[in-house]
Design a protein around this motif. Structure first.
Motif, PDB file in Angstrom:
ATOM      1  N   LYS A 115       5.213  -6.680  17.362  1.00  0.00           N
ATOM      2  CA  LYS A 115       5.714  -6.025  16.152  1.00  0.00           C
ATOM      3  C   LYS A 115       5.204  -4.605  15.997  1.00  0.00           C
ATOM      4  N   SER A 116       6.017  -3.800  15.304  1.00  0.00           N
ATOM      5  CA  SER A 116       5.597  -2.454  14.937  1.00  0.00           C
ATOM      6  C   SER A 116       6.099  -2.208  13.517  1.00  0.00           C
ATOM      7  N   PHE A 117       5.485  -1.272  12.848  1.00  0.00           N
ATOM      8  CA  PHE A 117       5.930  -0.935  11.492  1.00  0.00           C
ATOM      9  C   PHE A 117       6.724   0.366  11.479  1.00  0.00           C
ATOM     10  N   LEU A 118       7.160   0.813  12.665  1.00  0.00           N
ATOM     11  CA  LEU A 118       7.871   2.096  12.763  1.00  0.00           C
ATOM     12  C   LEU A 118       9.091   2.176  11.856  1.00  0.00           C
ATOM     13  N   ASP A 119       9.785   1.041  11.693  1.00  0.00           N
ATOM     14  CA  ASP A 119      11.013   1.071  10.883  1.00  0.00           C
ATOM     15  C   ASP A 119      10.722   1.417   9.422  1.00  0.00           C
ATOM     16  N   LEU A 120       9.480   1.251   8.996  1.00  0.00           N
ATOM     17  CA  LEU A 120       9.135   1.589   7.601  1.00  0.00           C
ATOM     18  C   LEU A 120       9.205   3.095   7.352  1.00  0.00           C
ATOM     19  N   LEU A 121       9.255   3.873   8.453  1.00  0.00           N
ATOM     20  CA  LEU A 121       9.323   5.338   8.298  1.00  0.00           C
ATOM     21  C   LEU A 121      10.562   5.774   7.512  1.00  0.00           C
ATOM     22  N   SER A 122      11.650   5.029   7.682  1.00  0.00           N
ATOM     23  CA  SER A 122      12.895   5.455   7.028  1.00  0.00           C
ATOM     24  C   SER A 122      12.802   5.327   5.510  1.00  0.00           C
ATOM     25  N   GLU A 123      11.921   4.452   5.024  1.00  0.00           N
ATOM     26  CA  GLU A 123      11.828   4.252   3.567  1.00  0.00           C
ATOM     27  C   GLU A 123      10.612   4.911   2.943  1.00  0.00           C
ATOM     28  N   HIS A 124       9.630   5.311   3.760  1.00  0.00           N
ATOM     29  CA  HIS A 124       8.369   5.777   3.171  1.00  0.00           C
ATOM     30  C   HIS A 124       7.948   7.135   3.726  1.00  0.00           C
ATOM     31  N   GLU A 125       8.105   8.147   2.894  1.00  0.00           N
ATOM     32  CA  GLU A 125       7.758   9.532   3.273  1.00  0.00           C
ATOM     33  C   GLU A 125       6.258   9.728   3.456  1.00  0.00           C
ATOM     34  N   ASN A 126       5.469   8.791   2.881  1.00  0.00           N
ATOM     35  CA  ASN A 126       4.010   8.920   2.926  1.00  0.00           C
ATOM     36  C   ASN A 126       3.387   8.223   4.135  1.00  0.00           C
ATOM     37  N   LEU A 127       4.228   7.747   5.061  1.00  0.00           N
ATOM     38  CA  LEU A 127       3.712   7.009   6.226  1.00  0.00           C
ATOM     39  C   LEU A 127       3.549   7.918   7.447  1.00  0.00           C
ATOM     40  N   ILE A 128       2.392   7.787   8.090  1.00  0.00           N
ATOM     41  CA  ILE A 128       2.119   8.478   9.362  1.00  0.00           C
ATOM     42  C   ILE A 128       1.773   7.393  10.372  1.00  0.00           C
ATOM     43  N   VAL A 129       2.579   7.241  11.411  1.00  0.00           N
ATOM     44  CA  VAL A 129       2.287   6.229  12.440  1.00  0.00           C
ATOM     45  C   VAL A 129       1.694   6.936  13.651  1.00  0.00           C
ATOM     46  N   LEU A 130       0.551   6.428  14.117  1.00  0.00           N
ATOM     47  CA  LEU A 130      -0.139   7.036  15.267  1.00  0.00           C
ATOM     48  C   LEU A 130       0.081   6.212  16.533  1.00  0.00           C
ATOM     49  N   ARG A 131       0.401   6.873  17.619  1.00  0.00           N
ATOM     50  CA  ARG A 131       0.552   6.234  18.925  1.00  0.00           C
ATOM     51  C   ARG A 131      -0.217   7.054  19.970  1.00  0.00           C
ATOM     52  N   THR A 132      -0.388   6.476  21.152  1.00  0.00           N
ATOM     53  CA  THR A 132      -1.130   7.203  22.194  1.00  0.00           C
ATOM     54  C   THR A 132      -0.585   6.888  23.593  1.00  0.00           C
ATOM     55  N   PHE A 133      -0.791   7.820  24.515  1.00  0.00           N
ATOM     56  CA  PHE A 133      -0.464   7.595  25.924  1.00  0.00           C
ATOM     57  C   PHE A 133      -1.665   7.005  26.676  1.00  0.00           C
ATOM     58  N   SER A 134      -2.784   6.808  25.967  1.00  0.00           N
ATOM     59  CA  SER A 134      -4.023   6.409  26.652  1.00  0.00           C
ATOM     60  C   SER A 134      -4.072   4.939  27.050  1.00  0.00           C
TER      61      SER A 134
ATOM     62  N   VAL B 224       0.853  -1.200   0.000  1.00  0.00           N
ATOM     63  CA  VAL B 224       0.000   0.000   0.000  1.00  0.00           C
ATOM     64  C   VAL B 224       0.886   1.247   0.000  1.00  0.00           C
ATOM     65  N   LEU B 225       1.942   1.227   0.822  1.00  0.00           N
ATOM     66  CA  LEU B 225       2.845   2.390   0.892  1.00  0.00           C
ATOM     67  C   LEU B 225       3.507   2.652  -0.455  1.00  0.00           C
ATOM     68  N   GLU B 226       3.821   1.576  -1.170  1.00  0.00           N
ATOM     69  CA  GLU B 226       4.517   1.749  -2.452  1.00  0.00           C
ATOM     70  C   GLU B 226       3.656   2.394  -3.534  1.00  0.00           C
ATOM     71  N   THR B 227       2.361   2.446  -3.339  1.00  0.00           N
ATOM     72  CA  THR B 227       1.512   3.161  -4.315  1.00  0.00           C
ATOM     73  C   THR B 227       1.730   4.675  -4.180  1.00  0.00           C
ATOM     74  N   GLY B 228       2.324   5.116  -3.060  1.00  0.00           N
ATOM     75  CA  GLY B 228       2.585   6.547  -2.854  1.00  0.00           C
ATOM     76  C   GLY B 228       1.459   7.275  -2.137  1.00  0.00           C
ATOM     77  N   VAL B 229       0.322   6.600  -1.919  1.00  0.00           N
ATOM     78  CA  VAL B 229      -0.813   7.246  -1.244  1.00  0.00           C
ATOM     79  C   VAL B 229      -0.440   7.465   0.244  1.00  0.00           C
ATOM     80  N   PRO B 230      -0.875   8.596   0.836  1.00  0.00           N
ATOM     81  CA  PRO B 230      -0.607   8.779   2.264  1.00  0.00           C
ATOM     82  C   PRO B 230      -1.304   7.699   3.096  1.00  0.00           C
ATOM     83  N   VAL B 231      -0.562   7.114   4.028  1.00  0.00           N
ATOM     84  CA  VAL B 231      -1.103   6.027   4.849  1.00  0.00           C
ATOM     85  C   VAL B 231      -1.017   6.409   6.325  1.00  0.00           C
TER      86      VAL B 231
END
Ligand code: PMP
Length: 335
Positions: free
Chosen positions: A184-203, A165-172
């Protein structure tokens, strides 16, 4: 009233709740308050400050601590008034008139999309709750939302699929509100994909639902744009200091996470024939026991649509989980 959230979303205010709710397993909260010494330290930091002054406009001191936690730069971090605010803001950033979601999932994605006047394209999860061919439905999409571990099904999504999905270039927007409870987490994908937004919470794992603090980790370009459209001072000073103190004392979070994971597996073992495996702090259970449990003072989440007849139960304290399991045995006539 088109945009009214479902009553179920906010269970404690549910006017249909009759009598005493003794055990709250309906909102995926942490069952433990934060340690007293961490509270005291947060209060000390709050007391020593000037309350007549506006806080830092972008909560920079908190952004720095979050960046340190994840080995990123603070320019990759934006904090919000709960993760919910950041979901709403992420929907305002890009071009396109539709948002792609995969149901069953967290209700706020479609709620905020409709508020924004956007179409919601649902590419429903498969029978096993894995993603379908989302990458084939992204044309003209403003944002694709993927929740992993997914609320309310509890499963992680497949890494290769997320990458496709990230490789299509659409914001995710990848919602990892429950990531601390999973392997597991997908945080490491941030280094390769400018279109990725990872959401986390303190809740959740941090036990700070009352403070309302969430954050996103993303590319500098997207973070800069989010900062430019958010309200100034969107995180109040008190919540900012509470979250900072929690990060400075985060060993308590590890204790909470291992307790919850152990309890989650214990509940799963006992409900194996009707519960789905989970990587979060809740379990999806195929039992229509909402009313039965409520009558016994136990609030859980009742699910609708494709998950009609299912409940979502938050993992609570050991004794709360025992009460839940006992009530479910009664429900199933197993006494
Ligand atoms: N994402 C998911 C999947 C959630 O379940 C929640 C909370 N229920 C949130 C985001 C938002 O959490 P908060 O606004 O409390 O940070």
């Amino acid at each position: 009233m088109r945009f009214r959230r479902s009553i179920e979303e906010f269970g404690s205010y549910n006017p249909y709740v009759k009598g005493e709710v003794r055990i709250r397993l309906d909102k995926n909260e942490c069952p433990f308050d934060i340690p007293d010494e961490v509270k005291e330290e947060a209060l000390r930091r709050i007391k020593g400050a000037e309350w007549n002054r506006y806080p830092n406009v972008n909560s920079d001191s908190l952004r720095e601590k979050i960046a340190d936690l994840h080995g990123l730069d603070m320019r990759n971090v934006v904090v919000g008034n709960g993760g919910d605010e950041l979901i709403a803001l992420s929907l305002k950033l890009f071009e396109g008139d539709k948002v792609v979601i995969s149901s069953p999932t967290f209700g706020m994605y479609s709620f905020y999309s409709r508020l924004e006047g956007l179409g919601v394209v649902d590419v429903p999860l498969r029978e096993d709750f894995s993603l379908r061919d989302v990458e084939n439905h992204v044309d003209g999409a403003r944002l694709v939302v993927i929740c992993s571990p997914n609320n309310p099904t509890g499963n992680l999504q497949d890494r290769e699929h997320v990458e496709r999905v990230l490789e299509t270039g659409v914001p995710v927007l990848l919602d990892e509100a429950y990531a601390e409870f999973s392997q597991k987490s997908f945080l490491d994908l941030l280094s390769e994909h400018e279109n990725l937004i990872v959401l986390r919470t303190f809740s959740k794992a941090f036990g700070l639902a009352a403070a309302r603090v969430g954050y996103v980790l993303t590319s500098e370009r997207i973070a800069e744009r989010l900062l430019s459209i958010k309200s100034p001072f969107n995180v109040n000073f008190f919540s900012m200091k509470i979250a900072e103190t929690a990060l400075d004392n985060r060993r308590y979070v590890e204790r909470i996470v291992s307790y919850i994971v152990e309890e989650r597996e214990r509940i799963y073992e006992q409900l194996r024939d009707c519960a789905y495996p989970s990587e979060a702090n809740f379990l999806l259970v195929r039992l229509d026991a909402y009313d039965f449990l409520l009558e016994r003072g136990i609030a859980v989440r009742r699910l609708e649509g494709r998950l009609k007849g299912h409940i979502r139960v938050t993992v609570g304290r050991r004794e709360e989980n025992d009460a839940l399991l006992k009530a479910l045995r009664e429900f199933r006539g197993e006494r």
